[in-house]
Write a protein that holds these residues in place. Structure first.
Motif, PDB file in Angstrom:
ATOM      1  N   ILE A   1       0.987  -0.748  -0.069  1.00 35.49           N
ATOM      2  CA  ILE A   1       0.129  -0.302  -0.505  1.00 35.49           C
ATOM      3  C   ILE A   1       0.991   1.603   0.119  1.00 35.49           C
ATOM      4  CG2 ILE A   1      -1.646   1.093   1.179  1.00 35.49           C
ATOM      5  CD1 ILE A   1      -2.811  -1.548   2.264  1.00 35.49           C
ATOM      6  N   LEU A   2       2.303   1.252   0.670  1.00 34.35           N
ATOM      7  CA  LEU A   2       3.264   2.465   0.792  1.00 34.35           C
ATOM      8  C   LEU A   2       3.588   2.193  -0.483  1.00 34.35           C
ATOM      9  CD1 LEU A   2       4.050   5.219   2.195  1.00 34.35           C
ATOM     10  CD2 LEU A   2       5.976   3.157   2.729  1.00 34.35           C
ATOM     11  N   GLU A   3       3.635   1.784  -1.145  1.00 36.75           N
ATOM     12  CA  GLU A   3       4.652   1.548  -2.709  1.00 36.75           C
ATOM     13  C   GLU A   3       3.555   2.499  -3.712  1.00 36.75           C
ATOM     14  OE1 GLU A   3       6.073  -1.327  -5.618  1.00 36.75           O
ATOM     15  OE2 GLU A   3       6.665  -1.808  -3.626  1.00 36.75           O
ATOM     16  N   GLY A   4       2.292   1.956  -3.359  1.00 33.24           N
ATOM     17  CA  GLY A   4       1.108   2.598  -4.290  1.00 33.24           C
ATOM     18  C   GLY A   4       1.111   3.555  -4.037  1.00 33.24           C
ATOM     19  N   PHE A   5       1.145   4.138  -2.872  1.00 28.69           N
ATOM     20  CA  PHE A   5       0.966   5.750  -2.449  1.00 28.69           C
ATOM     21  C   PHE A   5       2.932   6.587  -3.001  1.00 28.69           C
ATOM     22  CE2 PHE A   5      -2.661   4.774   0.150  1.00 28.69           C
ATOM     23  CZ  PHE A   5      -3.572   5.456   0.550  1.00 28.69           C
ATOM     24  N   THR A   6       3.218   6.271  -2.826  1.00 33.64           N
ATOM     25  CA  THR A   6       4.860   7.105  -2.843  1.00 33.64           C
ATOM     26  C   THR A   6       4.946   6.524  -4.091  1.00 33.64           C
ATOM     27  OG1 THR A   6       6.390   5.062  -2.615  1.00 33.64           O
ATOM     28  CG2 THR A   6       5.744   6.504  -0.465  1.00 33.64           C
ATOM     29  N   ALA A   7       4.569   5.798  -4.843  1.00 31.05           N
ATOM     30  CA  ALA A   7       5.262   5.720  -6.520  1.00 31.05           C
ATOM     31  C   ALA A   7       3.861   6.745  -7.538  1.00 31.05           C
ATOM     32  CB  ALA A   7       4.697   4.749  -7.617  1.00 31.05           C
ATOM     33  N   ARG A   8       3.007   7.537  -6.718  1.00 32.09           N
ATOM     34  CA  ARG A   8       2.281   8.414  -7.854  1.00 32.09           C
ATOM     35  C   ARG A   8       2.835   9.997  -7.612  1.00 32.09           C
ATOM     36  NH1 ARG A   8      -4.035   8.238  -4.953  1.00 32.09           N
ATOM     37  NH2 ARG A   8      -1.961   9.899  -3.628  1.00 32.09           N
ATOM     38  N   PRO A   9       2.993  10.043  -9.097  1.00 28.85           N
ATOM     39  CA  PRO A   9       3.781  11.710  -8.760  1.00 28.85           C
ATOM     40  C   PRO A   9       3.196  12.747  -8.021  1.00 28.85           C
ATOM     41  CG  PRO A   9       2.728  11.442 -10.946  1.00 28.85           C
ATOM     42  CD  PRO A   9       2.808  10.118  -9.859  1.00 28.85           C
ATOM     43  N   ALA A  10       3.509  14.079  -7.401  1.00 27.19           N
ATOM     44  CA  ALA A  10       3.381  14.896  -6.187  1.00 27.19           C
ATOM     45  C   ALA A  10       2.007  15.459  -7.080  1.00 27.19           C
ATOM     46  CB  ALA A  10       4.038  15.910  -5.843  1.00 27.19           C
ATOM     47  N   ARG A  11       0.593  15.008  -6.234  1.00 31.31           N
ATOM     48  CA  ARG A  11      -0.225  16.355  -6.634  1.00 31.31           C
ATOM     49  C   ARG A  11      -0.896  17.210  -6.184  1.00 31.31           C
ATOM     50  NH1 ARG A  11      -4.648  11.588  -8.025  1.00 31.31           N
ATOM     51  NH2 ARG A  11      -4.901  11.141  -5.670  1.00 31.31           N
ATOM     52  N   ALA A  12      -1.970  18.914  -6.587  1.00 33.73           N
ATOM     53  CA  ALA A  12      -2.715  18.652  -5.783  1.00 33.73           C
ATOM     54  C   ALA A  12      -3.851  18.133  -5.157  1.00 33.73           C
ATOM     55  CB  ALA A  12      -2.819  20.058  -5.520  1.00 33.73           C
ATOM     56  N   GLN A  13      -4.067  18.052  -4.145  1.00 34.24           N
ATOM     57  CA  GLN A  13      -4.931  17.001  -3.851  1.00 34.24           C
ATOM     58  C   GLN A  13      -6.255  17.106  -2.428  1.00 34.24           C
ATOM     59  OE1 GLN A  13      -3.983  13.632  -3.811  1.00 34.24           O
ATOM     60  NE2 GLN A  13      -4.054  13.181  -1.682  1.00 34.24           N
ATOM     61  N   ARG A  14      -7.489  17.633  -2.803  1.00 36.35           N
ATOM     62  CA  ARG A  14      -8.074  17.978  -1.183  1.00 36.35           C
ATOM     63  C   ARG A  14      -9.656  16.960  -1.246  1.00 36.35           C
ATOM     64  NH1 ARG A  14      -6.688  19.177   3.029  1.00 36.35           N
ATOM     65  NH2 ARG A  14      -5.877  21.431   1.762  1.00 36.35           N
ATOM     66  N   HIS A  15      -9.262  16.154  -0.310  1.00 43.17           N
ATOM     67  CA  HIS A  15     -10.699  15.601  -0.022  1.00 43.17           C
ATOM     68  C   HIS A  15     -11.847  15.701   0.777  1.00 43.17           C
ATOM     69  CE1 HIS A  15      -7.164  12.458  -1.199  1.00 43.17           C
ATOM     70  NE2 HIS A  15      -8.324  11.570  -1.562  1.00 43.17           N
ATOM     71  N   VAL A  16     -12.599  15.569   0.276  1.00 44.39           N
ATOM     72  CA  VAL A  16     -14.221  16.035   1.457  1.00 44.39           C
ATOM     73  C   VAL A  16     -15.322  14.295   1.388  1.00 44.39           C
ATOM     74  CG1 VAL A  16     -15.944  17.700   1.879  1.00 44.39           C
ATOM     75  CG2 VAL A  16     -13.552  18.329   0.365  1.00 44.39           C
ATOM     76  N   ILE A  17     -15.223  13.916   2.664  1.00 47.27           N
ATOM     77  CA  ILE A  17     -15.797  12.878   3.429  1.00 47.27           C
ATOM     78  C   ILE A  17     -16.552  13.812   3.910  1.00 47.27           C
ATOM     79  CG2 ILE A  17     -14.152  12.483   5.690  1.00 47.27           C
ATOM     80  CD1 ILE A  17     -14.343   9.743   3.701  1.00 47.27           C
ATOM     81  N   ALA A  18     -18.180  12.857   3.290  1.00 48.50           N
ATOM     82  CA  ALA A  18     -19.097  13.197   4.519  1.00 48.50           C
ATOM     83  C   ALA A  18     -20.069  11.974   4.626  1.00 48.50           C
ATOM     84  CB  ALA A  18     -20.018  14.200   3.028  1.00 48.50           C
ATOM     85  N   ASN A  19     -21.693  12.121   4.896  1.00 55.22           N
ATOM     86  CA  ASN A  19     -22.115  11.100   4.851  1.00 55.22           C
ATOM     87  C   ASN A  19     -22.341   9.870   5.659  1.00 55.22           C
ATOM     88  OD1 ASN A  19     -24.042  13.255   3.826  1.00 55.22           O
ATOM     89  ND2 ASN A  19     -23.831  12.036   1.478  1.00 55.22           N
ATOM     90  N   THR A  20     -21.281   9.817   6.671  1.00 57.84           N
ATOM     91  CA  THR A  20     -19.960   8.389   7.403  1.00 57.84           C
ATOM     92  C   THR A  20     -21.564   8.086   8.224  1.00 57.84           C
ATOM     93  OG1 THR A  20     -17.940   9.111   6.772  1.00 57.84           O
ATOM     94  CG2 THR A  20     -18.499   7.345   8.191  1.00 57.84           C
ATOM     95  N   VAL A  21     -21.245   6.292   7.733  1.00 57.25           N
ATOM     96  CA  VAL A  21     -22.173   6.033   8.724  1.00 57.25           C
ATOM     97  C   VAL A  21     -21.230   4.470   9.100  1.00 57.25           C
ATOM     98  CG1 VAL A  21     -24.332   4.145   8.831  1.00 57.25           C
ATOM     99  CG2 VAL A  21     -24.187   6.101   7.435  1.00 57.25           C
ATOM    100  N   VAL A  22     -21.233   4.387  10.047  1.00 58.19           N
ATOM    101  CA  VAL A  22     -20.376   3.318  10.493  1.00 58.19           C
ATOM    102  C   VAL A  22     -21.082   2.665  12.185  1.00 58.19           C
ATOM    103  CG1 VAL A  22     -18.590   2.782  12.924  1.00 58.19           C
ATOM    104  CG2 VAL A  22     -18.180   5.035  11.373  1.00 58.19           C
ATOM    105  N   GLY A  23     -21.112   1.235  11.216  1.00 56.46           N
ATOM    106  CA  GLY A  23     -21.444   0.022  11.664  1.00 56.46           C
ATOM    107  C   GLY A  23     -20.990  -0.670  12.925  1.00 56.46           C
ATOM    108  N   VAL A  24     -20.963  -0.773  14.076  1.00 57.44           N
ATOM    109  CA  VAL A  24     -21.320  -1.637  14.893  1.00 57.44           C
ATOM    110  C   VAL A  24     -21.219  -2.638  14.647  1.00 57.44           C
ATOM    111  CG1 VAL A  24     -20.032  -2.070  17.040  1.00 57.44           C
ATOM    112  CG2 VAL A  24     -20.514   0.066  16.214  1.00 57.44           C
ATOM    113  N   VAL A  25     -19.906  -3.729  14.457  1.00 53.20           N
ATOM    114  CA  VAL A  25     -20.447  -5.395  14.731  1.00 53.20           C
ATOM    115  C   VAL A  25     -20.454  -6.003  15.782  1.00 53.20           C
ATOM    116  CG1 VAL A  25     -19.390  -7.209  13.393  1.00 53.20           C
ATOM    117  CG2 VAL A  25     -19.718  -5.430  11.984  1.00 53.20           C
ATOM    118  N   ASP A  26     -19.114  -5.370  16.009  1.00 47.54           N
ATOM    119  CA  ASP A  26     -19.295  -5.686  18.035  1.00 47.54           C
ATOM    120  C   ASP A  26     -17.337  -5.046  18.805  1.00 47.54           C
ATOM    121  OD1 ASP A  26     -16.456  -6.857  17.229  1.00 47.54           O
ATOM    122  OD2 ASP A  26     -17.348  -8.707  16.668  1.00 47.54           O
TER     123      ASP A  26
END
Length: 143
Positions: free
Chosen positions: A58-83
């Motif tokens: 996973i780290l290799e996949g992220f570090t292999a990408r060229p640098a870029r500007a990015q901004r994530h907006v995360i919303a509508n998160t629903v967490v389901g508790v299993v245990d």
């Protein structure tokens, strides 16, 4: 499990998801990858059927990408508790992309922006806190 215990798990998992996008936008890849379990599986939103397995890959996949500007907006998160040690989550994500800019300059937004999609997560409690055991992205619209 009490309602307070369930709400605490939901809050901890929501914090993990928010921390992930903040670390991603800061391109702090090693800190981001530490949020996965050692044997985690990850599929990018652009390739939801192609899994990368294990922190090193996973780290290799992220570090292999060229640098870029990015901004994530995360919303509508629903967490389901299993245990007490397992949860699931579903989030909607909007990603704005641009070319990397010089220090002090604002990047120009990419014509591919924004991307709209989702993350579906399997979360587990570890000795280090809640971590991603599986994270599957998906896109809702073509760029």
């Amino acid at each position: 499990m009490t309602d307070d215990e369930r709400r605490a798990i939901e809050a901890d998992c929501q914090r993990l998801i928010n921390l992930y996008v903040n670390l991603s936008d800061a391109q702090k890849w090693e800190e981001l990858v530490a949020l996965y379990t050692p044997d985690a599986r990850f599929a990018r939103p652009s390739k939801p059927d192609e899994f990368v397995e294990g922190r090193a890959a996973i780290l290799e996949g992220f570090t292999a990408r060229p640098a870029r500007a990015q901004r994530h907006v995360i919303a509508n998160t629903v967490v389901g508790v299993v245990d007490a040690d397992h949860a699931t989550a579903f989030s909607v994500i909007v990603l704005y992309l641009g070319e990397a800019a010089e220090p002090g300059e604002l990047p120009a937004m990419s014509a591919k922006s924004p991307l709209v999609g989702t993350f579906t997560d399997k979360l587990v409690r570890t000795a280090d806190g809640w971590r991603f055991a599986e994270r599957i992205g998906g896109l809702d619209f073509r760029p």
